[in-house]
Design an enzyme around this catalytic site. Structure first.
Site, PDB file in Angstrom:
ATOM      1  N   CYS A   1       0.839  -1.192   0.000  1.00  8.34           N
ATOM      2  CA  CYS A   1       0.000   0.000   0.000  1.00  8.34           C
ATOM      3  C   CYS A   1       0.876   1.244   0.000  1.00  8.34           C
ATOM      4  CB  CYS A   1      -0.890   0.000   1.237  1.00  8.34           C
ATOM      5  SG  CYS A   1      -1.864  -1.506   1.367  1.00  8.34           S
TER       6      CYS A   1
ATOM      7  N   ARG B   1       2.113   1.516  -5.749  1.00  4.97           N
ATOM      8  CA  ARG B   1       2.310   0.584  -4.640  1.00  4.97           C
ATOM      9  C   ARG B   1       1.052  -0.242  -4.374  1.00  4.97           C
ATOM     10  NH1 ARG B   1       6.614   1.700  -1.532  1.00  4.97           N
ATOM     11  NH2 ARG B   1       5.619   0.590   0.188  1.00  4.97           N
TER      12      ARG B   1
ATOM     13  N   TRP C   1      -3.404  -2.226  -1.639  1.00  6.89           N
ATOM     14  CA  TRP C   1      -3.198  -3.499  -2.331  1.00  6.89           C
ATOM     15  C   TRP C   1      -3.709  -4.528  -1.342  1.00  6.89           C
ATOM     16  CZ3 TRP C   1      -0.561  -8.198  -1.921  1.00  6.89           C
ATOM     17  CH2 TRP C   1      -0.352  -8.891  -3.118  1.00  6.89           C
TER      18      TRP C   1
ATOM     19  N   ASN D   1       0.217   0.321   6.168  1.00  3.20           N
ATOM     20  CA  ASN D   1       0.809  -0.558   5.150  1.00  3.20           C
ATOM     21  C   ASN D   1       1.512  -1.676   5.909  1.00  3.20           C
ATOM     22  OD1 ASN D   1       2.058  -1.781   2.982  1.00  3.20           O
ATOM     23  ND2 ASN D   1       3.804  -0.385   3.028  1.00  3.20           N
ATOM     24  N   GLY D   2       1.080  -2.913   5.681  1.00  2.00           N
ATOM     25  CA  GLY D   2       1.683  -4.035   6.407  1.00  2.00           C
ATOM     26  C   GLY D   2       0.622  -5.048   6.777  1.00  2.00           C
TER      27      GLY D   2
ATOM     28  N   GLU E   1      12.211 -13.773 -18.340  1.00  7.92           N
ATOM     29  CA  GLU E   1      11.869 -12.361 -18.130  1.00  7.92           C
ATOM     30  C   GLU E   1      10.874 -11.869 -19.186  1.00  7.92           C
ATOM     31  OE1 GLU E   1      11.722  -8.472 -16.595  1.00  7.92           O
ATOM     32  OE2 GLU E   1      11.984 -10.494 -15.792  1.00  7.92           O
TER      33      GLU E   1
ATOM     34  N   LYS F   1       7.215 -10.305 -18.256  1.00  3.44           N
ATOM     35  CA  LYS F   1       6.761  -8.975 -18.705  1.00  3.44           C
ATOM     36  C   LYS F   1       5.422  -9.085 -19.429  1.00  3.44           C
ATOM     37  CE  LYS F   1       8.688  -6.698 -16.596  1.00  3.44           C
ATOM     38  NZ  LYS F   1       9.612  -7.399 -15.808  1.00  3.44           N
TER      39      LYS F   1
ATOM     40  N   GLU G   1       2.651  -9.983 -16.919  1.00  6.04           N
ATOM     41  CA  GLU G   1       2.324  -8.900 -15.962  1.00  6.04           C
ATOM     42  C   GLU G   1       1.408  -7.844 -16.559  1.00  6.04           C
ATOM     43  OE1 GLU G   1       5.325  -7.186 -13.049  1.00  6.04           O
ATOM     44  OE2 GLU G   1       6.561  -7.772 -14.762  1.00  6.04           O
TER      45      GLU G   1
ATOM     46  N   HIS H   1      10.186 -32.163 -23.471  1.00  7.60           N
ATOM     47  CA  HIS H   1       9.938 -33.029 -22.305  1.00  7.60           C
ATOM     48  C   HIS H   1       8.574 -32.741 -21.673  1.00  7.60           C
ATOM     49  CE1 HIS H   1      14.031 -34.412 -22.647  1.00  7.60           C
ATOM     50  NE2 HIS H   1      14.459 -33.165 -22.615  1.00  7.60           N
TER      51      HIS H   1
ATOM     52  N   LYS I   1       4.281  -2.371  -7.000  1.00 11.21           N
ATOM     53  CA  LYS I   1       5.684  -2.150  -7.355  1.00 11.21           C
ATOM     54  C   LYS I   1       6.638  -2.805  -6.359  1.00 11.21           C
ATOM     55  CE  LYS I   1       9.074  -0.676  -9.771  1.00 11.21           C
ATOM     56  NZ  LYS I   1       9.334  -1.388 -11.013  1.00 11.21           N
TER      57      LYS I   1
HETATM   58  C1  AGP Z   1       8.710  -7.189 -12.077  1.00  7.64           C
HETATM   59  O1  AGP Z   1       8.267  -6.516 -13.186  1.00  7.64           O
HETATM   60  C2  AGP Z   1       7.804  -7.201 -10.951  1.00  7.64           C
HETATM   61  N1  AGP Z   1       7.435  -5.911 -10.573  1.00  7.64           N
HETATM   62  C3  AGP Z   1       8.242  -8.049  -9.776  1.00  7.64           C
HETATM   63  O2  AGP Z   1       8.431  -9.347 -10.221  1.00  7.64           O
HETATM   64  C4  AGP Z   1       9.524  -7.571  -9.088  1.00  7.64           C
HETATM   65  O3  AGP Z   1      10.626  -7.809  -9.897  1.00  7.64           O
HETATM   66  C5  AGP Z   1       9.673  -8.343  -7.779  1.00  7.64           C
HETATM   67  O4  AGP Z   1       8.569  -8.034  -6.966  1.00  7.64           O
HETATM   68  C6  AGP Z   1      10.979  -8.002  -7.068  1.00  7.64           C
HETATM   69  O5  AGP Z   1      11.001  -6.664  -6.728  1.00  7.64           O
HETATM   70  P1  AGP Z   1      12.385  -6.018  -6.185  1.00  7.64           P
HETATM   71  O6  AGP Z   1      13.388  -6.097  -7.281  1.00  7.64           O
HETATM   72  O7  AGP Z   1      11.993  -4.600  -5.856  1.00  7.64           O
HETATM   73  O8  AGP Z   1      12.784  -6.795  -4.974  1.00  7.64           O
END
Ligand code: AGP
Length: 594
Positions: free
Chosen positions: A2, A27, A71, A97-98, A467, A471, A474, A490, A589
């Site tokens: 959050c 966030r 969130w 937040n937490g 990766e 992307k 996501e 496999h 994020k």
């Molecule tokens: C990647 O696009 C994502 N936002 C997510 O997988 C991110 O890489 C992951 O949460 C790790 O975040 P960090 O590098 O801030 O630890």
């Protein structure tokens, strides 16, 4: 998770709270709300984005207030579960937040004492506990409340009639911004950069009493000083700069980011002290821990370091290592995290500590929780990364890993010199990938109509396939999987047909022939085939339905140009599908809870 905000000053709080909330929306963005203290406490919140709330919110007058973007962890996104939460009297409002682990028992106790609850959240116990302990001193009531809570928190409290806000943190980031006759509280720096560049970072266990002209910080009841920092980032860096999305802007920043990170490290001859000592300590292996995109960077790092330093490198998912991880003696542990606040990675550092391992951290955020608990921190120079989908931070992490590996490389001087030359050419080669956006856009238009996609690669480009798939997943919501190309036969071959495209990353390295075989096998199963290959590769052109060409580079550097092409492919595909690119559903994020 959050984003939380607090403001107290001379100006009307509402517009400031909303503009800061927009800056922390990456966030968490499934609901939001504000509470303004003027004539009593007025709250306005709903399960909508900040922009939508601004449009319908009534004018709440007052020069102090708090705000939150959510969130959801405990209780689904809804108007009732949105923050801020109030006590029974409606005079105390809290944003959080937490996660509060023992909220159920606290809630039952409070209900037994006559408190009424309106939400399913863990957070709502906080204002009720403060109300229970309040005896004329708000700070003391907050301290008493935190004493009975078990969990992680960053909170801001506002109370009717009080000319101060109370802030407290434990395992969730929180900063205080110092202005002229005004003060700010926020989850992170970009939130308040429009108003001030003077910040204080709260540490775990700190309590901040924040008023218009004064900030007092205490710890275990004792007043302490915390250093004020001047933020070097400028507002523009935290804005879109004319791009449609932060993600596209950040993708286009990569030539500069690569240059800045290289300049930062290749100019400074002296290696990282700790690593130098560790070499003298006869370090025999490395262990790299991370999550998500940072984990993929770590996997690329494994190939680079094993190739150049010739020591074994283990890469593990931080959230797994936290529970089962073991380390070998004489192992250098490195954690990689863009935000520096990822709870899984922070927990893994604690586990490394338990087993007596020293920790070097690669992170992008100065003074983040990770940089404060690691033995050594190497900062990537990516600048603020706002889009939830990490892009430029990945490239910056790779630059640091190249630099580390070259620093301890067993390769001869000629090889190192040619590598340094190649590294310095990377920014212009990445720029050429960015300039070939149209070709990638065509591929994206085709890809946008599919629901399942495979990415495949071999060797150092296997993590790039992972990766690329992450992307696309996501931001376009297409189900994509990254696979080592040799693994398709496999099992996953069973899923291949004309409705399941395969995107193959074909590098000019020792895996080239094997990749050609694999893509012929894919073609034989009627899957549409899209190939990422070096310029002038005619053999590929005959096989593939679509070819994305990237500048030729030394195989060890191919992930840098390849990943940028896949970032653009994901971006354009998501745009074709009308997805909310910077704020993909259900994500955030920095993931500050387990
Ligand atoms: C990647 O696009 C994502 N936002 C997510 O997988 C991110 O890489 C992951 O949460 C790790 O975040 P960090 O590098 O801030 O630890």
């Amino acid at each position: 998770m959050c984003g939380i905000i607090g403001y107290i000053g001379d100006k009307q709080a509402q517009p400031i709270l909303f503009s800061c909330l927009k800056r922390v929306e990456y966030r968490g963005y499934d609901s939001c709300g504000i509470a303004v203290s003027g004539d009593g406490i007025k709250v306005y919140k709903d399960a909508v984005r900040v922009e939508a709330l601004v449009k319908v919110a009534p004018q709440l007058s007052g020069t102090a207030g708090i705000g939150h973007t959510r969130w959801a962890t405990c209780g689904e996104p809804s108007q009732l579960n949105a923050h801020p939460h109030l006590d029974c009297s409606g005079n105390i409002a809290v944003v959080h937040n937490g996660v509060i682990n023992n909220f159920q028992s606290l809630k039952q106790q409070l209900i037994g004492e006559g408190h009424q609850f309106t939400s399913e959240t863990d957070t709502e116990v906080i204002p009720h506990l403060i109300e229970k302990y309040y005896d004329g001193n708000l700070e003391e009531a907050v301290v008493a409340t935190l004493r009975v809570m078990d969990g992680s928190y960053a909170i801001v409290v506002v109370m009717a009639g009080e000319s101060k806000l109370i802030a407290a943190r434990k395992e969730s980031p929180l900063i205080i911004g110092i202005g002229d006759r005004e003060s700010f509280i926020a989850s992170d720096v970009p939130a308040i950069l429009d108003y001030t560049d003077r910040v204080i970072y709260l540490e775990d266990g700190d309590i901040g009493v924040v008023s218009r002209d004064n900030v007092r910080i205490s710890r275990d009841g004792v007043e302490i000083d915390r250093e004020e920092h001047k933020i070097l980032w400028n507002v523009a860096e935290a804005q879109k700069g004319g791009y449609d999305h932060f993600m596209l802007k950040e993708i286009h920043e990569q030539p500069r980011v690569i240059r800045d990170t290289l300049v930062e490290y290749t100019q400074t001859a002296e290696p990282v002290a700790d690593l130098e000592r560790m070499r003298d300590e006869g370090i025999e292996s490395m262990l790299i821990l991370a999550c998500g995109t940072s984990y993929h960077a770590a996997l690329v790092g494994k190939y680079i370091i094993e190739e150049l330093v010739r020591i074994p490198v283990r890469v593990e998912i931080a959230s797994e290592f936290s529970y089962y991880g073991q380390t070998l003696a004489r192992t250098l542990a490195i954690v990689i995290t863009q935000s520096g606040e990822t709870a899984d990675t922070l927990k893994a550092i604690k586990r490394l500590r338990e087993v007596g391992c020293r920790v070097a951290a690669i992170t992008n955020v100065v003074d983040s929780s990770t940089s404060r608990i690691a033995d050594q921190t190497i900062y990537t120079k990516a600048g603020p990364e706002i889009s939830v989908a990490a892009t430029k931070s990945f490239s910056a992490q790779l630059m640091v890993l190249y630099w580390l590996a070259m620093g301890y490389s067993k390769a001869d001087a000629r090889r190192l010199a040619s590598m340094l030359l190649e590294l310095r050419q990377l920014p212009s080669k990445v720029q050429r990938v960015l300039d070939s956006g149209d070709m990638i856009l065509q591929c994206a238009r085709y890809l946008a109509k599919f629901e399942n996609v495979f990415f495949v690669g071999r060797g150092i480009n296997f993590p790039v396939a992972l990766e690329g798939a992450l992307k696309l997943k996501e931001i376009s919501y297409i189900h994509a999987e990254g696979y080592a190309a040799g693994e398709l036969k496999h099992g996953p071959f069973a899923l291949l047909d004309e409705n399941t495209p395969v995107i193959a990353i074909v590098a000019q390295d020792s895996t080239y022939q094997a990749m050609l075989t694999n893509i012929k096998e894919v073609k034989a199963r009627k899957s549409p085939l899209m190939v990422l290959a070096g310029e002038g590769d005619e053999a590929i052109r005959e096989l593939a339905d679509f070819v994305i060409t990237v500048p030729r580079v030394d195989a060890l550097f191919s992930p840098v140009v390849n990943v940028v092409a896949l970032q653009l492919l994901a971006y354009y595909t998501a745009r074709e599908r009308g997805c909310p690119i910077d704020f993909p559903r259900n994500l955030a994020k920095s993931v500050t809870v387990e």
